[in-house]
Each structure stands twice: as structure tokens, then as C-alpha cells.
Design a protein around this motif. Structure first.
Motif, mmCIF file in Angstrom:
data_model
loop_
_atom_site.group_PDB
_atom_site.id
_atom_site.type_symbol
_atom_site.label_atom_id
_atom_site.label_comp_id
_atom_site.label_asym_id
_atom_site.label_seq_id
_atom_site.Cartn_x
_atom_site.Cartn_y
_atom_site.Cartn_z
ATOM 1 N N GLU A 77 26.582 54.449 91.653
ATOM 2 C CA GLU A 77 25.338 55.162 91.389
ATOM 3 C C GLU A 77 25.117 56.268 92.416
ATOM 4 O OE1 GLU A 77 22.398 52.082 91.327
ATOM 5 O OE2 GLU A 77 22.872 51.503 89.254
ATOM 6 N N GLY A 78 24.633 57.416 91.891
ATOM 7 C CA GLY A 78 24.359 58.561 92.751
ATOM 8 C C GLY A 78 22.915 59.006 92.612
ATOM 9 N N THR A 79 22.591 60.155 93.155
ATOM 10 C CA THR A 79 21.221 60.668 93.111
ATOM 11 C C THR A 79 20.858 61.137 91.709
ATOM 12 O OG1 THR A 79 21.992 62.876 93.759
ATOM 13 C CG2 THR A 79 21.333 61.376 95.520
ATOM 14 N N GLY A 80 19.560 61.051 91.401
ATOM 15 C CA GLY A 80 19.071 61.542 90.114
ATOM 16 C C GLY A 80 19.503 60.714 88.931
ATOM 17 N N GLY A 81 19.925 59.478 89.155
ATOM 18 C CA GLY A 81 20.336 58.611 88.056
ATOM 19 C C GLY A 81 21.799 58.752 87.665
ATOM 20 N N ALA A 82 22.565 59.554 88.417
ATOM 21 C CA ALA A 82 23.994 59.728 88.087
ATOM 22 C C ALA A 82 24.726 58.397 88.203
ATOM 23 C CB ALA A 82 24.622 60.748 89.030
ATOM 24 N N ARG A 83 25.606 58.149 87.270
ATOM 25 C CA ARG A 83 26.357 56.893 87.288
ATOM 26 C C ARG A 83 27.791 57.126 86.818
ATOM 27 N NH1 ARG A 83 24.276 51.234 84.675
ATOM 28 N NH2 ARG A 83 23.146 51.202 86.662
ATOM 29 N N VAL A 84 28.713 56.504 87.582
ATOM 30 C CA VAL A 84 30.123 56.501 87.216
ATOM 31 C C VAL A 84 30.549 55.049 87.068
ATOM 32 C CG1 VAL A 84 32.476 57.137 87.885
ATOM 33 C CG2 VAL A 84 30.561 58.629 88.486
ATOM 34 N N VAL A 85 31.221 54.729 85.977
ATOM 35 C CA VAL A 85 31.654 53.356 85.708
ATOM 36 C C VAL A 85 33.165 53.356 85.495
ATOM 37 C CG1 VAL A 85 31.425 51.329 84.221
ATOM 38 C CG2 VAL A 85 29.439 52.833 84.621
ATOM 39 N N GLU A 86 33.832 52.452 86.203
ATOM 40 C CA GLU A 86 35.252 52.211 85.969
ATOM 41 C C GLU A 86 35.408 50.823 85.371
ATOM 42 O OE1 GLU A 86 37.779 54.610 89.324
ATOM 43 O OE2 GLU A 86 36.792 52.765 89.982
ATOM 44 N N LEU A 87 36.056 50.734 84.223
ATOM 45 C CA LEU A 87 36.363 49.449 83.609
ATOM 46 C C LEU A 87 37.842 49.174 83.822
ATOM 47 C CD1 LEU A 87 34.406 49.728 80.214
ATOM 48 C CD2 LEU A 87 33.620 48.818 82.407
ATOM 49 N N THR A 88 38.133 48.027 84.441
ATOM 50 C CA THR A 88 39.515 47.698 84.761
ATOM 51 C C THR A 88 40.068 46.662 83.784
ATOM 52 O OG1 THR A 88 38.862 45.939 86.298
ATOM 53 C CG2 THR A 88 39.106 48.170 87.189
ATOM 54 N N THR A 89 41.367 46.743 83.581
ATOM 55 C CA THR A 89 42.090 45.770 82.764
ATOM 56 C C THR A 89 43.365 45.400 83.510
ATOM 57 O OG1 THR A 89 41.256 46.774 80.709
ATOM 58 C CG2 THR A 89 43.174 45.330 80.522
ATOM 59 N N GLY A 90 43.479 44.130 83.861
ATOM 60 C CA GLY A 90 44.651 43.701 84.618
ATOM 61 C C GLY A 90 44.745 44.358 85.980
ATOM 62 N N GLY A 91 43.599 44.690 86.579
ATOM 63 C CA GLY A 91 43.591 45.284 87.904
ATOM 64 C C GLY A 91 43.826 46.790 87.922
ATOM 65 N N THR A 92 43.819 47.419 86.749
ATOM 66 C CA THR A 92 44.046 48.854 86.656
ATOM 67 C C THR A 92 42.909 49.510 85.881
ATOM 68 O OG1 THR A 92 46.447 48.544 86.668
ATOM 69 C CG2 THR A 92 45.629 50.655 85.838
ATOM 70 N N VAL A 93 42.488 50.680 86.321
ATOM 71 C CA VAL A 93 41.404 51.384 85.642
ATOM 72 C C VAL A 93 41.887 51.853 84.263
ATOM 73 C CG1 VAL A 93 39.851 53.380 85.706
ATOM 74 C CG2 VAL A 93 40.392 52.137 87.824
ATOM 75 N N GLY A 94 41.190 51.373 83.207
ATOM 76 C CA GLY A 94 41.557 51.739 81.845
ATOM 77 C C GLY A 94 40.517 52.588 81.150
ATOM 78 N N THR A 95 39.289 52.654 81.726
ATOM 79 C CA THR A 95 38.204 53.437 81.127
ATOM 80 C C THR A 95 37.339 54.008 82.239
ATOM 81 O OG1 THR A 95 38.132 52.024 79.155
ATOM 82 C CG2 THR A 95 36.188 53.382 79.596
ATOM 83 N N VAL A 96 36.927 55.262 82.081
ATOM 84 C CA VAL A 96 35.985 55.895 83.003
ATOM 85 C C VAL A 96 34.815 56.422 82.190
ATOM 86 C CG1 VAL A 96 35.608 57.752 84.675
ATOM 87 C CG2 VAL A 96 37.796 56.530 84.654
ATOM 88 N N ILE A 97 33.598 56.124 82.663
ATOM 89 C CA ILE A 97 32.380 56.523 81.960
ATOM 90 C C ILE A 97 31.469 57.269 82.927
ATOM 91 C CG2 ILE A 97 30.326 55.679 80.725
ATOM 92 C CD1 ILE A 97 31.948 53.111 80.112
ATOM 93 N N ILE A 98 30.826 58.332 82.441
ATOM 94 C CA ILE A 98 29.756 58.982 83.215
ATOM 95 C C ILE A 98 28.512 59.028 82.347
ATOM 96 C CG2 ILE A 98 31.274 60.368 84.679
ATOM 97 C CD1 ILE A 98 30.635 62.788 82.852
ATOM 98 N N GLU A 99 27.346 58.809 82.991
ATOM 99 C CA GLU A 99 26.072 58.812 82.274
ATOM 100 C C GLU A 99 24.943 58.998 83.268
ATOM 101 O OE1 GLU A 99 25.643 55.000 80.403
ATOM 102 O OE2 GLU A 99 25.980 53.893 82.249
ATOM 103 N N LEU A 100 23.700 59.085 82.740
ATOM 104 C CA LEU A 100 22.507 59.177 83.581
ATOM 105 C C LEU A 100 21.603 57.999 83.280
ATOM 106 C CD1 LEU A 100 23.112 61.984 84.724
ATOM 107 C CD2 LEU A 100 20.795 62.649 84.112
ATOM 108 N N GLN A 101 21.173 57.342 84.310
ATOM 109 C CA GLN A 101 20.228 56.243 84.157
ATOM 110 C C GLN A 101 18.801 56.764 84.343
ATOM 111 O OE1 GLN A 101 21.141 52.798 83.367
ATOM 112 N NE2 GLN A 101 22.840 54.151 82.778
#
Length: 280
Positions: free
Chosen positions: A169-193
């Protein structure tokens, strides 16, 4: 009176007659004189001078003639002249927009300088081991608050029941999400909360074609004529639609908030229909 030298059969007959006359005159003497040799030499020279040296009773051998120089035939390909033009000639295929594959330099602490590509978003990259991007992400983000029980024991390190989700989480509601599968990043998401649906203007990371969070659906379609709608309707408790562009075996998916027609989330992964509720 014919002044031309004898040729052909006439020459042969003349030479034979002259030779016979010489021999007849020399026979009574039964000896060869120097004059006879001189006469024979004159005969040979006469033959050489008249017939080019090749006919005179085979007295002088003929050297082989050199092979003729090769000449270009009528079927030889003409030489090609290249004339410079004002612009290079190139193929003119129908342009097909594709996601940016190589991200330009960025500042880790300022996510507005990040690029959304088929490789990920900024320092959050697909295929990296879990935790490998943490140092760069910490420049502008902090891990989401952990969820603890009454005893203070951490239940979910990133405040999410999905233990494969790493939320920043960052300023202004910024959010970065990493979803891992088997210990490796398989999905990256950016959004605002903290936003109702989607930001009212474009902000944060963008693709090489200049679209990202807050972009309108019309801007998205203009940037990617081959855009494909991959989801519509009530899925995961939302009426949002998703629109995807492909790059090899990866996809950049834009979630468009219902009612405002603006991008509320961007996902990079190996599927054109990513999960909506990544914490469940």
C-alpha cells in the motif's frame, strides 16, 4: 597479269614442281650443295609467307591459339543500379497494437513513472521469486497491515486470507498486489483503495500506449483496436466488465467499473479472466 600469290591447290602444285626441279638439277651431281639448302629454305620461307606458316609442308608447327575471352551472353542478368530515395521502402502491414514489452527506466518511489507491460508493473515482475521485488517496492510502498487474533498472533501477514497474496500500500490509496504460485509471482495487480468504483482521472502506471487507472473505455478502445471483452455481468459481487489485450501467452486486463466507464484495476497475468476477489 595476276599479282596475287597462289593459294590452295595452286600453291601445293607450285611447291611440288619447284621441289622436283631442284632435285632434278641436283641429282647428276650426286651431292648436296649449299645452294640446294638455300633453295629449300627459300621454298619454306615462301610457303610461310604465303600461307601463314601452317601450310608449308608441315615445316613449322603451329602454337595453340589462346582461348577467347569470355563475353557476356544475351541472357546475362543486367547489372543492378541502386538509386537512393528520400525514404526507405518498408512493408506496410496492418498495425496491430501490442503491449510494451520492455519498460523504460522508472523511479521505484514514484509509481506514476512505472510502466504496465507484459512483464509486470514497475518493480513487480512476473516470474520473480516471492520476496525478490520487496526491496524495490518498499521505496514507495509498505506491506499491508497484518491481521492478528486476540492473542496478538499473526493470522494473515498481509491482512488477506489468501496467503499467496502479497499486498503493498502507498499514498492516496495506491495498491500493488502480487499473487504467487509455487513461490513465484504469477499475477500483478494495481488499483486504488478508498475510491468508489474508479478514479475520476488517469493516474499511476500506464502502458506504453498511455492507458491505466482512470482511463475511459473509449480511450482504451482507441489505444487497442483489438481489445477483447472477457467478462461482463455479476461476477464476484461486481457488475464491472474486463477487457484484455494479449502479448504472447500473457495478458494485460483492464477492469472497467460499472456506471463510470473508467478503469478501476489493471492486472497482468497468464489469463484473460483473472480473479476479481483475490483475497478469498
Amino acid at each position: 597479269m595476276n599479282s596475287e600469290p597462289p593459294i590452295g591447290d595452286d600453291l601445293q602444285r607450285m611447291l611440288v614442281t619447284m621441289k622436283q626441279n631442284v632435285l632434278e638439277r641436283a641429282a647428276p651431281r650426286r651431292r648436296r650443295t649449299r645452294r640446294t639448302g638455300i633453295v629449300l629454305t627459300v621454298i619454306a620461307l615462301l610457303a610461310v609467307g604465303t600461307a601463314g606458316g601452317g601450310v608449308a609442308l608441315g615445316l613449322i608447327p603451329t602454337a595453340p591459339s589462346p582461348a577467347p575471352e569470355p563475353t557476356a551472353s544475351a541472357t546475362s542478368a543486367p547489372s543492378r543500379t541502386v538509386t537512393p530515395s528520400s525514404a526507405p521502402v518498408v512493408d506496410d502491414p496492418t498495425p496491430i497494437p501490442t503491449p510494451t514489452l520492455t519498460a523504460p527506466p522508472y523511479a521505484a518511489a514514484d509509481w506514476s513513472t512505472w510502466t504496465v507491460s507484459a512483464d509486470g508493473v514497475g518493480p513487480a515482475t512476473l516470474g520473480s521469486p516471492a520476496g525478490a521485488d520487496d526491496a524495490a517496492l518498499r521505496a514507495g510502498f509498505t506491506p499491508a497491515a497484518a491481521l492478528v487474533d486476540d492473542t496478538g498472533t499473526v493470522i494473515y501477514p498481509y491482512g488477506c486470507p489468501n496467503t499467496d497474496a502479497r499486498i503493498w500500500e502507498g499514498t492516496g490509496g495506491a495498491r500493488v498486489v502480487e499473487l504467487t504460485t509455487g513461490g513465484t509471482v504469477g499475477t500483478v495487480i494495481i488499483e486504488l483503495q478508498g475510491q468508489d468504483g474508479a478514479p475520476a482521472r488517469q493516474l499511476g502506471p500506464t502502458t506504453g500506449e498511455g492507458v491505466g487507472l482512470g482511463s475511459t473505455l473509449d480511450e482504451l478502445r482507441a489505444a487497442y483496436p483489438g481489445l477483447a471483452q472477457t467478462r461482463q455481468g455479476a461476477v464476484g459481487g461486481t457488475l464491472d466488465t474486463t477487457w484484455a489485450i494479449a502479448s504472447g501467452d500473457r495478458y494485460i486486463v483492464f477492469q472497467v467499473a460499472d456506471g463510470v466507464e473508467r478503469v478501476s484495476r489493471v492486472t497482468v497475468s497468464s489469463t484473460s479472466e483473472p480473479v476479481i476477489d483475490y483475497c478469498s
